[in-house]
Design a protein around this motif. Structure first.
Motif: not given
Length: 187
Positions: A109-126
């Motif tokens: 979860k932490k690594r996902v947040k680093q790669k796809l958190g905030g404006t880099q990803g989509c809240t729903h897909l994460v």
């Protein structure tokens, strides 16, 4: 399905989220784990990009597929946003390719947040990655158990200390995995 919760107060349904996950074993030895998320409202919703959304029409409809190996290493990741409130949301689909090489396990979860958190990803897909990760584990679990029993894979239980039942001092660990039991031994 029987709801075992207490009787609720008088209420009106406003929002419905449905998450469905599927785990597939592929012929090449990999596994495809797919998730599908939909959100809908019970009332008409006005929006800037799509125009009005009628009750029951998807506000969000998204798919995510992880291809993993038997050690839960992600070999490929694919995201698809069918419906979202804003047309620009589809631009993050390609960012989910960044998951390739990650291992579903401690710190995921932490690594996902680093790669796809905030404006880099989509809240729903994460968020969908949580149930997908669980589905991946459940899909691969029977094969891992067979390998552990045959002595071809490490025998330390992967779930040790991840929940109440798998606590190293639980009765379940004492009876099923006595080598890893760290509680008070009974006679």
């Amino acid at each position: 399905m029987v709801n075992k919760l207490s009787f609720p107060a008088e209420r009106r349904l406003m929002h419905k989220r449905t998450v469905r996950c599927f785990g597939y074993e592929r012929h090449d030895g990999y596994y495809d784990i797919e998730g599908h998320l939909t959100d809908s409202k019970t009332y008409r919703l006005e929006d800037f990009d799509r125009g009005p959304m009628e009750p029951g029409e998807p506000v969000h409809e998204m798919f995510l597929r992880l291809t993993v190996d038997g050690d839960l290493t992600i070999k490929a990741s694919e995201a698809a946003i069918v419906w979202s409130p804003y047309n620009i949301c589809k631009a993050v689909e390609v960012n989910f390719d960044k998951l390739a090489g990650e291992v579903i396990g401690p710190g995921f979860k932490k690594r996902v947040k680093q790669k796809l958190g905030g404006t880099q990803g989509c809240t729903h897909l994460v968020e969908l990655l949580g149930p997908i990760a669980t589905t991946a584990f459940q899909t691969i679990y029977p094969k891992n158990i067979k390998q552990e029993e045959a002595g071809t894979k490490e025998t330390k239980p992967r779930l040790l200390n991840t929940c109440h039942a798998w606590a190293e001092d639980s009765e379940m660990i004492r009876s099923r995995h006595p080598k890893y039991f760290r509680g008070i031994k009974t006679k």
